[in-house]
Motif scaffolding. Structure first.
Motif, PDB file in Angstrom:
ATOM      1  N   UNK A 183       0.820  -1.202   0.000  1.00 49.67           N
ATOM      2  CA  UNK A 183       0.000   0.000   0.000  1.00 49.67           C
ATOM      3  C   UNK A 183       0.852   1.248   0.000  1.00 49.67           C
ATOM      4  N   UNK A 239      -0.868   4.407   0.213  1.00 53.39           N
ATOM      5  CA  UNK A 239      -1.622   5.439   0.906  1.00 53.39           C
ATOM      6  C   UNK A 239      -3.000   5.697   0.323  1.00 53.39           C
ATOM      7  N   UNK A 240      -3.719   6.615   0.972  1.00 55.72           N
ATOM      8  CA  UNK A 240      -5.080   6.932   0.550  1.00 55.72           C
ATOM      9  C   UNK A 240      -5.103   8.280  -0.151  1.00 55.72           C
ATOM     10  N   UNK A 272      -7.607   3.888  -2.296  1.00 55.87           N
ATOM     11  CA  UNK A 272      -6.415   3.373  -1.634  1.00 55.87           C
ATOM     12  C   UNK A 272      -5.460   2.920  -2.722  1.00 55.87           C
TER      13      UNK A 272
END
Lengths: 248, 248
Positions: free
Chosen positions: A81, A83-84, A114
DNA sequence: AAACTTAGTGTAAAATTTACACTTTGAAAA
DNA sequence: TTTTCAAAGTGTAAATTTTACACTAAGTTT
């Protein structure tokens, strides 16, 4: 306090993946073309990152895996991931609003995304359209122009995460095949870091990290043609270790 | 493809902040106690990270700022996203489900959280309860136990981001006052990194980075008592620069 | 006044980084 | 079939950085 939430719709949450691939000389990104299906009156060939709304019963990471699996058939690859993202709806480009309306699934809520990024060896996988994707393509990173939504922001974020990681973790191996030459690894670093690394120092330093294991055809002292091959020797990687992938 | 989305409610999206503070010797975290207001029959003194649902018309970063402003009155501090968290609802702890039901705002949707982390100098600000918070407190990081929701996961993620950043960026200054001694800075690094850094090498290396500027009482060669004070000299920070905050 | 702590400077060995040179081999060009 | 050239590999010496210590001076405590 409470009342303020009642009148606002929950946002749609989607997962978008920045999938990097390397073909031996250039860094590529996996992009898709939106498919409007029965709304064919709308002419929209905007490119976007592969993504989808998250399902109710799945983890964020699971959603990212699912999307990637659909497009490339790959499971169990490097996926992380970043980040958003997501500005209020009023800041959306018109073209994107039209598209969202056309597929009728997001009547009055914003979209929060996301972002994930993944590294794959292009040659290992065949891509195929899935979900809302009309086409899937590997595009040269340096030629990417305007994408839909805020996907350029996500892509920019991903490339800097990639560069950062390449400095600090043995992550570049994911972009190569199982066996590779030091020259290939060197080309990869040089391309992604945009740098001008000294070939000889790169070689020595990379070998010293202990992440490379020679394949059987190894023979000391003899220059090989074609080059000697290595595999990635997974060893426990301590985040604060002295393994150092900075090359000048 | 389309139909599958129609039947699922969009998730609630909240922003939770991990606010680190330093009081001169220990690392602290800002925690709040949930306030059930009119649902006083429920006994719940679970601690959670300060957070709130995101508003329809605000940016993710804006939401984080708003929450922090409400609890500490601070604006314009170091604040950075660390990522999105959120497992499907079925994995929620019972206690948290009860709480969510009690405040009636999230009937059948899951919660996805965007985590932020912030660094502040404790002495500069007075905290006050706001929103759903009954109490606000600075808790010693080392004594934090089980928090509500998945907030321990977020906290763990934040501490490792903090440690990582401390190695690579001049970010620790945010936790100190405007003027500080090298001893204070040293204590901070030692506490957060859990390490056993050499005092003298720390001093020299930190000075060499060029991020410290002497205050007026500076006088060469004379040991000071109390210690010489410095301020943080912002200079352009190149991510790939050689500024190196690793101390052994 | 003696003992101790804090603030500050110094230095030398070890390790790492940097900037190069040189050999061998196979492939391509003449 | 030589000649030329680029790729693959090893070497090394100077510059810089890291590490592990020693030492002094000024206040503070007892």
């Amino acid at each position: 306090m409470k009342e303020k939430y009642v009148n606002q719709a929950n946002p749609n949450v989607s997962v978008d993946c920045v999938v990097f691939g390397f073909d031996g000389s250039d860094l590529k990104v996996l992009l898709v073309q939106r498919d409007l299906r029965d709304n064919l009156d709308i002419d929209d060939d905007t490119l976007v990152l592969p993504g989808d709304l998250i399902n109710d019963d799945e983890d964020l990471d699971e959603a990212a895996s699912r999307i990637l699996k659909g497009l490339t058939g790959i499971k169990n690859i490097f996926l992380e991931q970043i980040g958003a993202f997501g500005s209020p709806k009023r800041l959306l480009k018109k073209r994107d609003q039209v598209w969202l309306n056309a597929i009728r699934i997001l009547p009055n809520a914003r979209v929060i995304t996301i972002g994930y990024f993944a590294l794959v060896n292009i040659k290992n996988y065949k891509t195929k359209p899935a979900g809302f994707a009309k086409h899937v393509l590997w595009q040269d990173y340096n030629t990417v122009e305007e994408l839909g939504f805020d996907h350029n922001v996500i892509l920019n974020s991903a490339i800097s995460v990639l560069r950062d990681k390449l400095y600090r973790e043995p992550v570049g191996f994911q972009l190569l095949g199982k066996e590779f030459s030091l020259h290939q690894l060197y080309t990869l670093y040089n391309e992604i870091m945009g740098g001008d690394i000294d070939r000889r120092n790169f070689r020595r330093k990379m070998l010293k990290t202990g992440f490379l294991k020679e394949t059987e055809n190894y023979q000391e002292g003899v220059p090989h043609k074609p080059a000697r091959l290595y595999t990635f020797a997974k060893k426990k990687f301590d985040n604060v270790s002295k393994a150092n992938f900075k090359f000048y």
